[in-house]
Design a protein around this motif. Structure first.
Motif, PDB file in Angstrom:
ATOM      1  N   THR A   1       0.554  -0.980  -0.182  1.00  0.00           N
ATOM      2  CA  THR A   1      -0.075  -0.340  -0.344  1.00  0.00           C
ATOM      3  C   THR A   1       0.709   1.260  -0.377  1.00  0.00           C
ATOM      4  OG1 THR A   1      -1.713  -1.164   1.288  1.00  0.00           O
ATOM      5  CG2 THR A   1      -2.219   0.962   0.986  1.00  0.00           C
ATOM      6  N   ALA A   2       2.035   1.508   1.094  1.00  0.00           N
ATOM      7  CA  ALA A   2       2.863   2.177   0.845  1.00  0.00           C
ATOM      8  C   ALA A   2       3.460   2.705  -0.503  1.00  0.00           C
ATOM      9  CB  ALA A   2       3.835   2.831   1.452  1.00  0.00           C
TER      10      ALA A   2
ATOM     11  N   ARG B   1       1.036  12.795  -9.040  1.00  0.00           N
ATOM     12  CA  ARG B   1      -0.019  14.022  -8.451  1.00  0.00           C
ATOM     13  C   ARG B   1       1.081  14.680  -9.251  1.00  0.00           C
ATOM     14  NH1 ARG B   1      -4.766  12.288  -8.083  1.00  0.00           N
ATOM     15  NH2 ARG B   1      -5.356  10.644  -8.557  1.00  0.00           N
TER      16      ARG B   1
ATOM     17  N   GLU C   1       1.773   1.896  -3.440  1.00  0.00           N
ATOM     18  CA  GLU C   1       1.218   2.823  -4.115  1.00  0.00           C
ATOM     19  C   GLU C   1       0.926   3.927  -3.770  1.00  0.00           C
ATOM     20  OE1 GLU C   1      -3.553   1.555  -5.172  1.00  0.00           O
ATOM     21  OE2 GLU C   1      -1.950   0.221  -4.781  1.00  0.00           O
ATOM     22  N   VAL C   2       0.726   4.731  -2.882  1.00  0.00           N
ATOM     23  CA  VAL C   2       0.578   6.045  -2.427  1.00  0.00           C
ATOM     24  C   VAL C   2       1.417   6.460  -2.523  1.00  0.00           C
ATOM     25  CG1 VAL C   2       0.331   6.714   0.261  1.00  0.00           C
ATOM     26  CG2 VAL C   2      -0.949   5.714  -0.394  1.00  0.00           C
ATOM     27  N   ARG C   3       2.805   6.339  -2.601  1.00  0.00           N
ATOM     28  CA  ARG C   3       3.648   6.851  -2.484  1.00  0.00           C
ATOM     29  C   ARG C   3       3.918   7.365  -3.985  1.00  0.00           C
ATOM     30  NH1 ARG C   3       9.725   4.157  -1.467  1.00  0.00           N
ATOM     31  NH2 ARG C   3       8.407   3.634  -0.669  1.00  0.00           N
ATOM     32  N   GLN C   4       3.896   6.377  -4.738  1.00  0.00           N
ATOM     33  CA  GLN C   4       3.134   6.727  -6.388  1.00  0.00           C
ATOM     34  C   GLN C   4       2.461   7.297  -6.959  1.00  0.00           C
ATOM     35  OE1 GLN C   4       6.219   5.775  -8.899  1.00  0.00           O
ATOM     36  NE2 GLN C   4       4.507   6.591  -9.593  1.00  0.00           N
ATOM     37  N   ARG C   5       1.678   6.988  -6.201  1.00  0.00           N
ATOM     38  CA  ARG C   5       0.025   8.007  -6.846  1.00  0.00           C
ATOM     39  C   ARG C   5       0.701  10.014  -6.351  1.00  0.00           C
ATOM     40  NH1 ARG C   5      -5.389   5.638  -5.066  1.00  0.00           N
ATOM     41  NH2 ARG C   5      -5.095   4.194  -6.317  1.00  0.00           N
ATOM     42  N   VAL C   6       0.963   9.724  -5.396  1.00  0.00           N
ATOM     43  CA  VAL C   6       1.979  11.344  -4.624  1.00  0.00           C
ATOM     44  C   VAL C   6       2.680  11.859  -6.012  1.00  0.00           C
ATOM     45  CG1 VAL C   6       2.966  12.373  -2.869  1.00  0.00           C
ATOM     46  CG2 VAL C   6       1.464  11.120  -2.553  1.00  0.00           C
TER      47      VAL C   6
END
Length: 182
Positions: free
Chosen positions: A163-164, A174, A166-171
């Motif tokens: 999950t981390a 963006r 994926e979160v990092r990649q989305r940040v």
């Protein structure tokens, strides 16, 4: 930084939390230090002779992510400096002390190494410590329950790491799209 790089800390916590600590008597401490030829007023590392900063388990309490059966008691503890304790880790002291590990006493040129080794062998004989079969002592059910909790936490850490990422990649995505919009 990865969440899963902390799994060894979790494993050590699971093991250290079940290992008993037996507080030594003053006489036990005196006897232990006498065998090691150490003075309580100026405690030195049993391995190299530098000032002691901690106590090291002579026989490791953790190996291969499981308790060895040795516990925290005076007959399994020796004064150590941070360099020696960190370098030794869970290795057999008699192999490590003359080995090529960074900061091992032989590598650091400790002059009286043979005498130190003789005292440590004598200390082992005095202690005559045998590993405990912890599973047998507490019962298979409770033992399995403890390690099932450990396994669950490690599994959750792996899931959290995914999950981390994926979160990092989305940040990052963006931030990239925002900078191209500006």
């Amino acid at each position: 930084m990865n969440i899963t790089t902390r799994t060894s800390s979790i494993t050590n916590a699971f093991i250290n939390s079940i290992i008993p600590v037996i507080t030594p008597s003053i006489n036990d401490i005196r006897e232990a230090l006498a065998i090691l030829a150490l003075e309580p007023e100026s405690l030195l590392c049993a391995y190299c002779g530098d000032p002691s900063t901690e106590w090291d388990h002579l026989r490791a309490i953790v190996k291969d992510k499981r308790p060895t059966g040795y516990i925290s008691e005076i007959r399994n503890l020796v004064p150590a400096c941070g360099k020696c304790n960190q370098s030794k880790g869970n290795k057999e002291w008699s192999i490590w002390i003359v080995g090529d590990a960074p900061q091992a006493p032989k590598q650091r040129g400790i002059q009286d190494l043979e005498a130190r080794m003789q005292r440590l062998h004598k200390y082992e004989e005095w202690g005559d410590v045998k590993p405990l079969n912890l599973e047998e002592l507490i019962g298979e059910d409770l033992w399995e329950q403890h390690w099932k909790h450990w396994d669950t936490i490690l599994r959750h850490m792996n899931e959290a790491q995914s999950t981390a990422v994926e979160v990092r990649q989305r940040v990052l995505d963006r931030l990239s799209s925002k900078s191209t919009d500006d």
